[in-house]
Design a protein around this motif. Structure first.
Motif, PDB file in Angstrom:
ATOM      1  N   TYR A  48       0.852  -1.192   0.000  1.00 58.71           N
ATOM      2  CA  TYR A  48       0.000   0.000   0.000  1.00 58.71           C
ATOM      3  C   TYR A  48       0.883   1.236   0.000  1.00 58.71           C
ATOM      4  CZ  TYR A  48      -3.830  -3.091   1.393  1.00 58.71           C
ATOM      5  OH  TYR A  48      -4.763  -4.079   1.433  1.00 58.71           O
ATOM      6  N   ALA A  58       2.138  -4.713   3.495  1.00 55.66           N
ATOM      7  CA  ALA A  58       1.236  -5.508   4.328  1.00 55.66           C
ATOM      8  C   ALA A  58       1.591  -6.983   4.200  1.00 55.66           C
ATOM      9  CB  ALA A  58      -0.212  -5.273   3.904  1.00 55.66           C
ATOM     10  N   SER A  77      -1.334  -8.002  16.009  1.00 57.63           N
ATOM     11  CA  SER A  77      -2.197  -7.081  15.270  1.00 57.63           C
ATOM     12  C   SER A  77      -1.366  -6.281  14.262  1.00 57.63           C
ATOM     13  CB  SER A  77      -2.887  -6.146  16.265  1.00 57.63           C
ATOM     14  OG  SER A  77      -3.745  -5.290  15.571  1.00 57.63           O
ATOM     15  N   GLY A  78      -1.892  -6.170  13.077  1.00 56.45           N
ATOM     16  CA  GLY A  78      -1.225  -5.389  12.047  1.00 56.45           C
ATOM     17  C   GLY A  78      -0.143  -6.144  11.306  1.00 56.45           C
ATOM     18  N   SER A  79      -0.008  -7.427  11.596  1.00 59.17           N
ATOM     19  CA  SER A  79       1.065  -8.194  10.972  1.00 59.17           C
ATOM     20  C   SER A  79       0.742  -8.587   9.529  1.00 59.17           C
ATOM     21  CB  SER A  79       1.343  -9.447  11.796  1.00 59.17           C
ATOM     22  OG  SER A  79       0.142 -10.184  11.954  1.00 59.17           O
ATOM     23  N   GLY A  80      -0.523  -8.529   9.127  1.00 63.00           N
ATOM     24  CA  GLY A  80      -0.889  -8.845   7.749  1.00 63.00           C
ATOM     25  C   GLY A  80      -1.712 -10.112   7.594  1.00 63.00           C
ATOM     26  N   LYS A  81      -2.259 -10.613   8.710  1.00 69.86           N
ATOM     27  CA  LYS A  81      -3.043 -11.856   8.658  1.00 69.86           C
ATOM     28  C   LYS A  81      -4.283 -11.689   7.774  1.00 69.86           C
ATOM     29  CE  LYS A  81      -3.908 -11.790  13.079  1.00 69.86           C
ATOM     30  NZ  LYS A  81      -3.245 -10.542  13.532  1.00 69.86           N
ATOM     31  N   SER A  82      -5.002 -10.597   8.058  1.00 73.93           N
ATOM     32  CA  SER A  82      -6.244 -10.395   7.295  1.00 73.93           C
ATOM     33  C   SER A  82      -5.931 -10.151   5.828  1.00 73.93           C
ATOM     34  CB  SER A  82      -7.024  -9.224   7.870  1.00 73.93           C
ATOM     35  OG  SER A  82      -7.450  -9.523   9.170  1.00 73.93           O
ATOM     36  N   THR A  83      -4.880  -9.401   5.596  1.00 75.67           N
ATOM     37  CA  THR A  83      -4.498  -9.146   4.207  1.00 75.67           C
ATOM     38  C   THR A  83      -4.221 -10.458   3.485  1.00 75.67           C
ATOM     39  OG1 THR A  83      -3.483  -7.096   4.971  1.00 75.67           O
ATOM     40  CG2 THR A  83      -2.930  -7.826   2.755  1.00 75.67           C
TER      41      THR A  83
HETATM   42  N1  LIG Z   1      -6.241  -0.377   2.587  1.00 73.51           N
HETATM   43  C1  LIG Z   1      -5.087  -0.231   3.234  1.00 73.51           C
HETATM   44  N2  LIG Z   1      -4.325   0.844   3.018  1.00 73.51           N
HETATM   45  C2  LIG Z   1      -3.155   1.002   3.648  1.00 73.51           C
HETATM   46  N3  LIG Z   1      -2.663   0.109   4.522  1.00 73.51           N
HETATM   47  C3  LIG Z   1      -3.374  -0.983   4.788  1.00 73.51           C
HETATM   48  C4  LIG Z   1      -4.622  -1.220   4.161  1.00 73.51           C
HETATM   49  N4  LIG Z   1      -5.120  -2.395   4.597  1.00 73.51           N
HETATM   50  C5  LIG Z   1      -4.216  -2.855   5.483  1.00 73.51           C
HETATM   51  N5  LIG Z   1      -3.180  -2.022   5.594  1.00 73.51           N
HETATM   52  C6  LIG Z   1      -2.026  -2.215   6.426  1.00 73.51           C
HETATM   53  O1  LIG Z   1      -1.529  -3.508   6.247  1.00 73.51           O
HETATM   54  C7  LIG Z   1      -1.065  -4.036   7.473  1.00 73.51           C
HETATM   55  C8  LIG Z   1      -1.689  -5.397   7.713  1.00 73.51           C
HETATM   56  O2  LIG Z   1      -3.060  -5.250   8.002  1.00 73.51           O
HETATM   57  P1  LIG Z   1      -3.990  -6.470   8.371  1.00 73.51           P
HETATM   58  O3  LIG Z   1      -5.396  -5.998   8.432  1.00 73.51           O
HETATM   59  O4  LIG Z   1      -3.717  -7.564   7.421  1.00 73.51           O
HETATM   60  O5  LIG Z   1      -3.504  -6.848   9.808  1.00 73.51           O
HETATM   61  P2  LIG Z   1      -4.009  -8.018  10.761  1.00 73.51           P
HETATM   62  O6  LIG Z   1      -2.856  -8.920  10.952  1.00 73.51           O
HETATM   63  O7  LIG Z   1      -5.233  -8.588  10.218  1.00 73.51           O
HETATM   64  O8  LIG Z   1      -4.296  -7.251  12.110  1.00 73.51           O
HETATM   65  P3  LIG Z   1      -5.454  -7.535  13.159  1.00 73.51           P
HETATM   66  O9  LIG Z   1      -5.036  -8.675  13.989  1.00 73.51           O
HETATM   67  O10 LIG Z   1      -5.490  -6.254  13.964  1.00 73.51           O
HETATM   68  O11 LIG Z   1      -6.705  -7.770  12.390  1.00 73.51           O
HETATM   69  C9  LIG Z   1      -1.390  -3.021   8.537  1.00 73.51           C
HETATM   70  O12 LIG Z   1      -0.212  -2.333   8.878  1.00 73.51           O
HETATM   71  C10 LIG Z   1      -2.386  -2.096   7.876  1.00 73.51           C
HETATM   72  O13 LIG Z   1      -2.193  -0.786   8.343  1.00 73.51           O
END
Ligand SMILES: Nc1ncnc2c1ncn2[C@@H]1O[C@H](COP(=O)(O)OP(=O)(O)OP(=O)(O)O)[C@@H](O)[C@H]1O
Ligand SMILES: [Mg+2]
Lengths: 241, 455
Positions: free
Chosen positions: A13, A22, A42-48
Motif C-alpha cells: 500500500y 502488508a 495485530s497489524g502483521s498482515g493476517k487479514s491481508t
Molecule cells: N487499505 C489499506 N491501506 C493502507 N494500509 C493498509 C490497508 N489495509 C491494510 N493495511 C495495512 O496492512 C497491514 C496489515 O493489516 P492487516 O489488516 O492484514 O492486519 P491483521 O494482521 O489482520 O491485524 P489484526 O489482527 O489487527 O486484524 C497493517 O499495517 C495495515 O495498516
C-alpha cells in the motif's frame, strides 16, 4: 499438487509517499483437507493474507494458484464466481444480513450461484443441521446469541460446499466458552475432511490446528508443522513451506 | 442473482422502509397523475373543439360575406351589388371545385318570432335553400325539410331547432314528454308559419352524457322563482356552437324575400340580395384552388369590384390546434418537472439507502455477488419504487381528473386515454432507471474489503 499455492506474494500500500508492505514475499502451500492457523500480532498482515487467499483482494506481486486455477490476474467477475463456489468466509463480526432470517442468510450464496429455490432451501437446511441450528432457521440474527450467529455464519460458509473455508478471528467476538464451542465445530468439520484456514492472534486458539504459520510484519516468521518432523518441531523460515 | 430474486429483494427493501418509500413514491405519484390528467384535459379540449368544428360544417365550408370595398375601388361604391342570388347561380355553373352552394338571407334582428305571447330571446332565422341542411350539418329528426316547391311557391313553412320548440311549446324536461309541434303555427313578425320539420337536438358529447346520467337519477329540485332564461348555452344551448344551431329557424329563401324583404325591392319584385352565401369544397386539400375558382367567378358577377371576402374555418382550426399544442406543451412541462422532482427524490433515497447498506453490499460481494448483481439489484429497487409510484399515479390520475372536473367544470369532458396511461407509466419506469443509475453504480463499484470494514 496443493489446493492453494502462493509464490512470492506481496501486497504493498502507498500511503502519502510511504510504502506499507502488508505482505512481503510470502510463499505458502495449503493441501486439501488441511486444518491450518495463521497467527500473528495485530497489524502483521493476517487479514491481508486471508483476503488474498480468499480472492477478495489481488496481490501487488506474486502468483496464486487455487484448485488448479491461477487467480492473481483474474477479472473481478471471475473472482466473484470463485468466492461464490470455492470459498467460504467466516468473520469476526458474523456479517449476517440483519433483514434476513437465518435460513435466508444461509441461502444467500446460492442465490448468486443461481440454484432453484427448492434446492436452496434443502441445502441450507442441511448446512444448518451440520451446525445444529435448524431449529433457529426462522430467527433473525438479532434474536440469536453471538455463538448462534457464528454457527449460522459457518453454515453459510459451508452451504456451497467450498474447497476451503477461511475464518478471520471467528472467536474474537465471543466469550471463551462459546469460542470453545465454535472451535470444536471447526475441528469436527476438519475431521469430516474440510480444508480450513483459521486466522487468529491468540496462540491458544492456534494450538487446535496441527500446522501453524506465524507472520510478522508481512513475512512468514515461523512454521510449526508436525508433518515435517513427525512431531511438533519448530522450524525457522525461510523454508519452503 | 436472477431477476426475480432481485425484484423480491427490492420489494423487501421497500417494505422494510414503508414510510420512507411511500414518501419517495409520492413524487412519482404526483408526476404521473398530473401527466395523465393534463393529457386528459387536452384530449377533452381537442375532442370538444373537433366536435364543434364538425357541427358548424367542417373545414370544407367557406362563407362568402360582404366587405367594404377596397380603398382603390372606392369610386365604384354605387355599383357594388353585394352578394346576390346571381353569385349562387354563377358558382353552381362555373366553379366545378365548389360542390355545394347555399344562399342565406338573414332576418333583421328586430323581427319577432312568437306564439301565444311566448317569444324566444334570440333566434337564428334564415331564409335559405334545402341545401342548407347538408351545408350546415343539420339533421331533421321530425317531419321534413322544405323542398324546392315550397321555395318556388314561397310557402309560409318553417323548420325549427329544438330550442325554439322548448321556448314556444315547452321543453321535454319541463313538461315531462317530448313535444313534436309539427303542423302547429308560429308567428314570424305577424305572418303565420306552419312548422313542417324539427331538427334533432344538438349537444356536445359531454352534455349528452350528463343528460343520460340525469335520466337515470332522480329529478333535481325544480327551479324556483320566476321563469328565467339562463342565457347562452346555459339552459339548453350547450357549447355555443350547439346552442346556436338549436336556435335555428329555416324558411324558404323566396318566402323570406317576399314576406319580409319585398319592401326593399322595387315594384314588389324582390331584391335578389343575400346576407351571405356558403360554399363547400370536396376536400380541404382543394381549398386553395377552389377558392381561386370561386373568386374568379365572383369577380365577374361583381363587375370586378371586390366587395366580398371568404371566411374559412382555417383560422379557427389553426387557433384550436395551436391552443391544444400550447396546452399540451405546458402541461407536459409541468408534469415533466414533477416527474423530475420525483426522480430526484428516488435518487436521494437510494443514495441514502446504499450508504446504510455498505456493509450488506460488502457481505454480498464477499459471498459471490458480482458487479452486475449489485448494480442490477439497486437499479431494480429504484425501478420498483418508481413503478409502484407510477401505478399509484395512474390510479390517482382518475381521482385528479374527477377533482378537476368538480372544481372547475369545463365545456369538455377530460378523456383519459390508454396512450396517456401507457406513456406516463413508461415515463415512471424511465425515471426509476435514471434515478437508480448513479446509486447502482456507486454500490456496484464498492470494494468488498472496504465495505466489510465499514460500520
Ligand atoms: N487499505 C489499506 N491501506 C493502507 N494500509 C493498509 C490497508 N489495509 C491494510 N493495511 C495495512 O496492512 C497491514 C496489515 O493489516 P492487516 O489488516 O492484514 O492486519 P491483521 O494482521 O489482520 O491485524 P489484526 O489482527 O489487527 O486484524 C497493517 O499495517 C495495515 O495498516
Ligand atoms: Mg485482521
Amino acid at each position: 499438487m496443493p489446493l492453494v499455492e502462493l509464490r512470492g506474494v506481496s501486497k504493498i500500500y502507498h500511503l502519502g509517499g510511504e510504502e506499507i508492505r502488508a505482505l512481503d514475499d510470502v510463499n505458502l502451500d495449503i493441501d486439501a483437507g488441511e486444518f491450518i492457523s495463521i497467527i500473528g500480532p495485530s497489524g502483521s498482515g493476517k487479514s491481508t493474507l486471508m483476503h488474498i487467499l480468499g480472492c477478495l483482494d489481488t496481490p501487488t506481486r506474486g502468483t496464486i494458484c487455487l484448485d488448479g486455477t491461477l487467480i492473481h490476474n483474474a477479472t473481478p467477475r471471475q473472482l466473484a464466481a470463485i468466492r461464490n463456489r470455492k470459498i467460504g468466509f467466516v468473520f469476526q463480526f458474523f456479517n449476517l444480513l440483519p433483514k434476513l432470517n437465518v435460513l435466508q442468510n444461509v441461502e444467500l450464496p446460492m442465490v448468486y450461484s443461481g440454484l432453484s429455490s427448492r434446492e436452496r432451501r434443502e441445502r441450507a437446511l442441511r448446512a444448518l443441521r451440520m451446525v445444529d441450528m435448524e431449529n433457529r432457521s426462522k430467527h433473525r440474527p438479532m434474536q440469536l446469541s453471538g455463538g448462534q450467529q457464528q454457527r449460522a455464519a459457518i453454515a453459510r460458509a459451508l452451504v456451497n460446499d467450498p474447497k476451503i473455508i477461511f475464518a478471520d478471528e471467528p472467536t474474537g467476538n465471543l466469550d471463551s466458552h462459546t469460542g470453545e464451542v465454535i472451535l470444536e465445530l471447526f475441528r469436527k468439520l476438519s475431521h469430516e475432511g474440510r480444508t480450513i484456514a483459521l486466522v487468529t492472534h491468540d496462540p491458544e486458539i492456534a494450538a487446535v490446528t496441527p500446522r501453524r504459520i506465524e507472520i510478522r510484519d508481512g513475512r512468514i516468521s515461523k512454521v510449526i508443522d508436525p508433518k515435517l518432523a513427525g512431531l511438533d518441531r519448530q522450524l525457522e523460515t525461510p523454508a519452503s513451506v | 442473482m436472477n431477476f426475480w430474486s432481485a425484484i423480491e429483494v427490492g420489494f423487501k427493501e421497500i417494505w422494510a422502509h414503508k414510510f420512507r418509500s411511500l414518501l419517495t413514491m409520492l413524487g412519482i405519484v404526483l408526476g404521473v397523475s398530473s401527466l395523465v390528467a393534463m393529457a386528459a384535459l387536452v384530449k377533452g379540449m381537442e375532442n370538444g373543439m373537433k366536435e364543434a368544428l364538425i357541427a358548424i360544417g367542417g373545414l370544407e365550408k367557406v362563407r362568402v360575406e360582404e366587405q367594404d370595398i377596397p380603398a382603390k375601388q372606392r369610386q365604384y361604391t354605387d355599383d357594388a351589388v353585394g352578394c346576390t342570388i346571381n353569385d349562387v347561380y354563377a358558382l353552381e355553373r362555373s366553379a366545378p371545385l365548389v360542390t355545394l352552394v347555399e344562399p342565406e338571407m338573414r332576418m333583421p334582428s328586430y323581427y319577432r318570432v312568437t306564439r301565444d305571447g311566448k317569444m324566444p330571446d334570440w333566434v337564428n332565422l334564415i331564409g335559405t335553400w334545402p341545401s342548407a341542411l347538408e351545408m350546415n350539418e343539420h339533421i331533421v329528426q321530425y317531419g321534413r325539410m322544405f323542398n324546392d316547391i315550397d321555395d318556388e311557391n314561397a310557402r309560409n313553412v318553417c323548420v325549427i331547432g329544438t330550442y325554439i320548440r322548448d321556448e314556444l311549446f315547452g321543453a321535454p324536461d319541463e313538461v315531462g314528454h317530448e313535444i313534436i309541434p309539427l303542423g302547429q303555427t308560429i308567428n314570424i313578425n305577424g305572418e303565420p308559419f306552419r312548422i313542417i320539420g324539427m331538427f334533432q337536438r344538438y349537444e356536445s358529447e359531454r352534455e349528452r352524457k350528463q343528460r343520460e346520467l340525469q335520466a337515470t337519477q332522480p329529478k333535481a329540485a325544480p327551479q324556483t322563482g320566476p321563469k328565467r332564461s339562463r342565457g347562452w348555452g346555459g339552459h339548453k344551448g350547450g357549447g355555443f356552437v350547439f346552442g346556436w344551431k338549436n336556435r335555428t329557424i329555416y324558411i324558404p329563401l323566396n318566402t323570406m324575400w317576399l314576406r319580409f324583404r319585398a319592401a326593399t325591392g322595387t315594384n314588389n319584385i324582390p331584391d335578389p340580395h343575400l346576407s351571405a352565401l356558403n360554399l363547400k369544397v370536396a376536400s380541404v386539400d382543394e381549398l386553395e384552388p377552389a377558392l381561386q375558382q370561386a373568386r374568379n367567378v365572383l369577380m365577374s358577377t361583381h363587375h370586378g369590384i371586390e366587395d366580398f371576402r371568404f371566411q374559412t374555418q382555417e383560422d379557427w382550426a389553426q387557433n384550436i390546434t395551436s391552443a391544444i399544442h400550447h396546452a399540451r406543451l405546458s402541461g407536459g412541462f409541468i408534469s415533466a418537472i414533477s416527474l423530475l422532482v420525483g426522480g430526484i427524490g428516488i435518487m436521494n433515497i437510494m443514495l441514502a439507502s446504499i450508504t446504510e447498506r455498505i456493509r450488506e453490499i460488502g457481505i454480498r460481494k464477499a459471498i459471490g455477488a458480482t458487479y452486475a448483481d449489485v448494480f442490477v439489484q439497486i437499479l431494480i429497487e429504484s425501478v420498483v419504487i418508481a413503478l409502484l409510484g407510477g401505478l399509484a399515479g395512474l390510479a390517482a390520475a382518475y381521482g385528479l381528473v374527477y377533482l378537476l372536473q368538480t372544481l372547475s367544470p369545463t365545456e369538455n369532458t377530460p378523456i383519459i386515454t390508454f396512450t396517456a396511461l401507457g406513456v406516463a407509466f413508461l415515463f415512471s419506469a424511465g425515471v426509476g432507471v435514471l434515478a437508480g443509475l448513479v446509486p447502482a453504480f456507486k454500490a456496484a463499484k464498492l470494494d468488498p474489503i472496504q465495505a466489510l470494514r465499514y460500520d
